[in-house]
Design a protein around this motif. Structure first.
Motif, PDB file in Angstrom:
ATOM      1  N   THR A 297       0.839  -1.206   0.000  1.00 53.51           N
ATOM      2  CA  THR A 297       0.000   0.000   0.000  1.00 53.51           C
ATOM      3  C   THR A 297       0.871   1.254   0.000  1.00 53.51           C
ATOM      4  O   THR A 297       0.591   2.226  -0.703  1.00 53.51           O
ATOM      5  CB  THR A 297      -0.949   0.003   1.211  1.00 53.51           C
ATOM      6  OG1 THR A 297      -1.619  -1.245   1.241  1.00 53.51           O
ATOM      7  CG2 THR A 297      -1.966   1.117   1.116  1.00 53.51           C
ATOM      8  N   GLU A 374      -8.378  -5.484   4.385  1.00 49.00           N
ATOM      9  CA  GLU A 374      -9.225  -6.552   4.917  1.00 49.00           C
ATOM     10  C   GLU A 374     -10.664  -6.089   4.707  1.00 49.00           C
ATOM     11  O   GLU A 374     -10.904  -4.903   4.434  1.00 49.00           O
ATOM     12  CB  GLU A 374      -8.937  -6.761   6.406  1.00 49.00           C
ATOM     13  CG  GLU A 374      -9.075  -5.464   7.169  1.00 49.00           C
ATOM     14  CD  GLU A 374      -8.783  -5.593   8.657  1.00 49.00           C
ATOM     15  OE1 GLU A 374      -9.267  -6.542   9.277  1.00 49.00           O
ATOM     16  OE2 GLU A 374      -8.101  -4.708   9.172  1.00 49.00           O
ATOM     17  N   PRO A 375     -11.598  -7.005   4.852  1.00 50.86           N
ATOM     18  CA  PRO A 375     -12.985  -6.569   4.699  1.00 50.86           C
ATOM     19  C   PRO A 375     -13.332  -5.525   5.768  1.00 50.86           C
ATOM     20  O   PRO A 375     -12.894  -5.636   6.917  1.00 50.86           O
ATOM     21  CB  PRO A 375     -13.785  -7.858   4.929  1.00 50.86           C
ATOM     22  CG  PRO A 375     -12.833  -8.974   4.665  1.00 50.86           C
ATOM     23  CD  PRO A 375     -11.487  -8.457   5.089  1.00 50.86           C
ATOM     24  N   THR A 402      -0.649  -7.523  -2.540  1.00 51.94           N
ATOM     25  CA  THR A 402       0.754  -7.278  -2.871  1.00 51.94           C
ATOM     26  C   THR A 402       1.013  -7.723  -4.314  1.00 51.94           C
ATOM     27  O   THR A 402       1.714  -7.053  -5.076  1.00 51.94           O
ATOM     28  CB  THR A 402       1.662  -8.096  -1.927  1.00 51.94           C
ATOM     29  OG1 THR A 402       1.318  -7.753  -0.583  1.00 51.94           O
ATOM     30  CG2 THR A 402       3.128  -7.801  -2.170  1.00 51.94           C
ATOM     31  N   SER A 485      -6.708 -15.425  -6.640  1.00 56.01           N
ATOM     32  CA  SER A 485      -6.317 -14.467  -5.597  1.00 56.01           C
ATOM     33  C   SER A 485      -6.159 -15.087  -4.217  1.00 56.01           C
ATOM     34  O   SER A 485      -5.524 -14.508  -3.350  1.00 56.01           O
ATOM     35  CB  SER A 485      -7.383 -13.372  -5.506  1.00 56.01           C
ATOM     36  OG  SER A 485      -8.606 -13.948  -5.032  1.00 56.01           O
ATOM     37  N   ILE A 508      -5.678 -12.646   8.052  1.00 54.51           N
ATOM     38  CA  ILE A 508      -5.358 -11.222   8.025  1.00 54.51           C
ATOM     39  C   ILE A 508      -5.628 -10.645   9.403  1.00 54.51           C
ATOM     40  O   ILE A 508      -6.768 -10.575   9.854  1.00 54.51           O
ATOM     41  CB  ILE A 508      -6.165 -10.519   6.935  1.00 54.51           C
ATOM     42  CG1 ILE A 508      -5.963 -11.318   5.640  1.00 54.51           C
ATOM     43  CG2 ILE A 508      -5.756  -9.060   6.812  1.00 54.51           C
ATOM     44  CD1 ILE A 508      -5.740 -10.591   4.409  1.00 54.51           C
ATOM     45  N   ASN A 513      -1.036  -9.612   6.549  1.00 52.14           N
ATOM     46  CA  ASN A 513      -1.205 -10.906   5.936  1.00 52.14           C
ATOM     47  C   ASN A 513      -0.286 -11.923   6.623  1.00 52.14           C
ATOM     48  O   ASN A 513       0.919 -11.807   6.513  1.00 52.14           O
ATOM     49  CB  ASN A 513      -0.709 -10.692   4.501  1.00 52.14           C
ATOM     50  CG  ASN A 513      -1.425 -11.533   3.531  1.00 52.14           C
ATOM     51  OD1 ASN A 513      -1.956 -12.561   3.917  1.00 52.14           O
ATOM     52  ND2 ASN A 513      -1.432 -11.124   2.285  1.00 52.14           N
TER      53      ASN A 513
HETATM   54  C1  WT7 Z   1      -5.232  -9.587   1.069  1.00 54.68           C
HETATM   55  C2  WT7 Z   1      -3.976  -9.043   0.466  1.00 54.68           C
HETATM   56  C3  WT7 Z   1      -3.846  -4.580  -0.702  1.00 54.68           C
HETATM   57  C4  WT7 Z   1      -2.885  -3.933   0.114  1.00 54.68           C
HETATM   58  C5  WT7 Z   1      -2.873  -4.366   1.531  1.00 54.68           C
HETATM   59  C6  WT7 Z   1      -2.931  -5.835   1.769  1.00 54.68           C
HETATM   60  C7  WT7 Z   1      -7.247  -8.726   1.850  1.00 54.68           C
HETATM   61  C8  WT7 Z   1      -7.202  -6.401   0.922  1.00 54.68           C
HETATM   62  C9  WT7 Z   1      -9.313  -5.868   1.004  1.00 54.68           C
HETATM   63  C10 WT7 Z   1     -10.612  -5.315   0.979  1.00 54.68           C
HETATM   64  C11 WT7 Z   1     -11.432  -7.335   1.795  1.00 54.68           C
HETATM   65  C12 WT7 Z   1      -9.167  -7.188   1.469  1.00 54.68           C
HETATM   66  C13 WT7 Z   1      -7.529  -9.871   0.908  1.00 54.68           C
HETATM   67  C14 WT7 Z   1      -6.277  -9.927   0.051  1.00 54.68           C
HETATM   68  N1  WT7 Z   1      -7.851  -7.483   1.412  1.00 54.68           N
HETATM   69  N2  WT7 Z   1      -8.075  -5.421   0.682  1.00 54.68           N
HETATM   70  N3  WT7 Z   1     -10.860  -4.059   0.583  1.00 54.68           N
HETATM   71  N4  WT7 Z   1     -11.653  -6.090   1.378  1.00 54.68           N
HETATM   72  N5  WT7 Z   1     -10.225  -7.917   1.864  1.00 54.68           N
HETATM   73  O1  WT7 Z   1      -2.110  -6.532   0.870  1.00 54.68           O
HETATM   74  O2  WT7 Z   1      -0.933  -7.987   2.473  1.00 54.68           O
HETATM   75  O3  WT7 Z   1      -1.037  -8.573   0.022  1.00 54.68           O
HETATM   76  O4  WT7 Z   1      -3.069  -8.748   1.498  1.00 54.68           O
HETATM   77  O5  WT7 Z   1      -5.833  -8.591   1.896  1.00 54.68           O
HETATM   78  O6  WT7 Z   1      -7.693 -11.052   1.643  1.00 54.68           O
HETATM   79  O7  WT7 Z   1      -6.047 -11.187  -0.518  1.00 54.68           O
HETATM   80  P1  WT7 Z   1      -1.703  -7.988   1.221  1.00 54.68           P
END
Ligand code: WT7
Length: 635
Positions: A297, A374-375, A402, A485, A508, A513
């Motif tokens: 992010t 996350e959600p 990521t 995904s 999460i 993650n």
């Molecule tokens: C995982 C990816 C994306 C940058 C931060 C995390 C979850 C991410 C949402 C959302 C529900 C979400 C998923 C995904 N996630 N955004 N808006 N609603 N779940 O990056 O550490 O690679 O994690 O974060 O489960 O697979 P990451």
């Protein structure tokens, strides 16, 4: 109609349809109009999701820092590029203009070169959220070195694993960091890690907390005197479109962390395009993403996306609760922030505090609120909407990973009507689909399944560093020909997507993650532990927390359980970092297993989540009797 900036819903649908019908043309127009190239591409896209191999803008030559810095100094050199807000609210904020950023990045780049860093070398950046972190990243990109930023909350052994995996030649760190009222001794964490990393030739140290540290002769050096002596001009290294830009590690459900490799042109275009649209950034807006640059992010939406658009991006060193829980809102007021992007876990934590923390601040500058990681549950969504956005700033619930490099599914504010908990519609260029357990695509609406992407997009990671086979197995094997995904999702009656969460063994926690297998491996190293299983369970602030079921080698008196719990969390802290500590540890007489000896995590997940009504059929287990025992002793 410009494809680059979407202004209404009709235009969104039109552009999305075009991006599906003619994806190459769609991205090519964006590439042509909004970036500077040293040489044009020969071919927009070649791809094969079976190999898997994806190449965007092959043959093109560029440097991403020319796009993020040089071209802006011609038109807006005095505009603030990075607005640094330090941990201590009484220290002044620092406005780094595009002109100054140019000089500082070039000086830093020249220092890297003087230490022998060349195109293609890997440089590990282990720094707190200070301007040098962004500058170090850009300096690597300036000379074509591949940065590997490791979040400065990771432990020394987690750092060592990452340094070794990508064979970094250099580490950039600081004497320490501020985090709220605490200081953290980063340099000694690096020293511990480097005991195990013979490939690291040099360590550059930024002075942040003025602590006295040990410098290892011939390896360690303070960077400030080197920067002062360095030239403010550094010719950018001209890169191929598909040259790696950076590696960023993410946890897998098993094994070591995966070094996701992002390449230059595609990542640049994708992070810039999504930034512009998802935040509806306008010239003179002040944009703030509260993430750490140690995560994707921060890479995409603190550094590259905003700077590629010539934006002002806020970088905050501190934490939301210091000196009190009004800090975020104080910063929004002080810098008149227009777009604010944060994580549900922060929202939930702040929602527990008195409303006066918010009410004391003028938040009228806000135009767009974002959520990521996350959600976001309905309650948190409404609290954010009512109290921060005052029901006038749309919330963009942005789904991505990521691996995806940038936002994939998200409302476009003032364009897409928002619904709490729905990430809503795919951005232009993105073709999501839901798959069922038999591997078939699910058509129609009001369905749920596994979330896949059918067609390449420029920002996608191209491989896992040093392990292309694992890349293929993890993302392209569950559903051949599609990117999987790891998330489940549902699609509602109008086609909006709602992400329901991971369908693998990744949990999460507070937006981080975490793969459960590496944590289990760490625990199993404790001499008293026979085996363990870790699952997530719902937690009202963290979203999920970790529950460990641990079987000891010897039960009985010998050791006090409370000490053991502490020791287990200590081992986890050492191997991974404090973010992976377990909230609950239950010592069990055994773990439920299938006849083939596989731990039945599904059952443990239900027990941990206090959802025992529907455990399913346990009679086929090897040891059904342990289930009741575990339930009886649940914490
Ligand atoms: C995982 C990816 C994306 C940058 C931060 C995390 C979850 C991410 C949402 C959302 C529900 C979400 C998923 C995904 N996630 N955004 N808006 N609603 N779940 O990056 O550490 O690679 O994690 O974060 O489960 O697979 P990451």
């Amino acid at each position: 109609m410009s494809n680059y900036h979407i202004k209404n819903l009709e235009e969104y649908f039109k552009i999305h349809r075009k991006s599906v019908r003619e994806p190459e043309l769609f991205w090519e127009e964006i590439a042509e109009e909004h970036f500077v190239w040293r040489k044009r591409w020969d071919n927009v896209l070649s791809w094969d999701f079976n190999t898997p191999e994806v190449k965007w803008f092959e043959g093109a030559k560029l440097n991403i820092t020319e796009n993020c810095i040089d071209r802006h100094i011609r038109t807006k050199g005095d505009k603030t590029a990075i607005l640094f807000e330090p941990n201590d609210p009484n220290s002044p904020a620092e406005h780094i203009t595009y002109n100054r950023l140019y000089e500082r990045v070039n000086q830093f780049a020249n220092v890297l070169k003087s230490k022998g860093i060349k195109k293609g070398d890997r440089v590990c950046v282990y720094l707190p959220m200070i301007p040098e972190l962004a500058i170090a990243v850009l300096a690597c990109a300036r000379i074509g070195a591949i940065h590997s930023v490791v979040f400065a909350g990771f432990s020394s052994s987690a750092l060592a694993t990452r340094i070794k995996d990508s064979d970094c030649k250099m580490v950039i760190t600081s004497d320490g960091s501020y985090r709220g009222a605490k200081t953290i001794d980063l340099k000694s964490i690096v020293d511990d890690a480097l005991n195990d990393c013979p490939g690291v030739e040099s360590v550059l140290i930024v002075k942040r907390i003025n602590s006295s540290i040990d410098l290892k002769e011939g390896r360690d050096e303070w960077i400030e005197p080197l920067l002062e002596a360095a030239s403010k001009e550094c010719e950018p290294e001209i890169m191929d479109a598909e040259d790696p830009l950076f590696i960023l590690y993410t946890s897998g459900s098993t094994g070591t962390p995966k070094g996701m490799v992002h390449t230059t042109a595609g990542y640049m275009i994708y992070s810039a395009f999504t930034f512009k649209n998802v935040f509806q950034y306008r010239e003179n807006d002040v944009y703030w993403c509260t993430a750490d640059i140690g995560w994707i992010t921060g890479h995409s939406y603190i550094v590259y996306g905003p700077l590629a658009n010539g934006a002002t991006t806020v970088m905050f060193e501190g934490v939301p609760s210091y000196p009190d829980c009004g800090r975020f809102w104080e910063i929004v007021e002080k810098h008149k922030v227009n777009q604010f992007y944060t994580a549900p876990t922060a929202i939930r934590a702040l929602a527990k505090e008195k409303l006066s923390f918010i009410e004391n601040h003028d938040l009228s500058s806000l135009k767009v609120l974002g959520s990521v990681g996350e959600p976001i549950n309905e309650e948190a969504w409404h609290w954010y909407n009512d109290n921060v956005g005052k029901r006038k700033s749309p919330i963009v619930d942005t789904w991505w990973q990521t691996e995806t490099g940038g936002i994939m599914i998200s409302p476009i504010p003032y364009v897409t009507p928002t619904i709490p908990t729905y990430a809503s519609l795919p951005l232009p260029g993105i073709q999501p689909t839901l798959m069922d357990e038999n591997g078939d695509e699910i058509s129609g609406n009001q369905v749920d399944g596994r979330l896949c992407i059918k067609f390449p997009w420029p920002g996608m990671a191209r491989t896992i560093w040093g392990n292309h086979q694992r890349y293929k197995e993890t993302y392209f094997s569950a559903f051949p020909g599609k990117y999987f995904s790891g998330d489940g999702a549902l699609r509602d009656a109008v086609g909006y997507y709602r992400i329901t969460g991971r369908v693998d063994d990744v949990v999460i926690v507070s937006g981080h993650n975490l793969g459960t297998a590496p944590i289990e491996d760490a625990i199993n190293e404790h001499p008293a532990v026979a085996e363990s299983a870790i699952v997530g369970f719902p937690h009202d602030i963290k979203g999920n927390a970790l529950y460990g079921f641990v079987t000891l080698k010897e039960t009985g008196e010998g050791r006090k359980h409370e000490n053991l719990r502490q020791e287990i969390n200590q081992i986890i802290t050492e191997h991974i970092g404090p973010i992976a500590k377990l909230d609950k540890i239950q010592f069990t007489s055994g773990l439920p297993k299938t006849r083939s000896g596989k731990i039945m995590r599904r059952i443990l997940r239900k027990i941990a989540g206090n959802d025992m009504g529907n455990l399913g059929d346990t009679s086929t287990l090897l040891n059904p009797e342990v289930v009741q025992d575990i339930i009886d002793n649940r914490i």
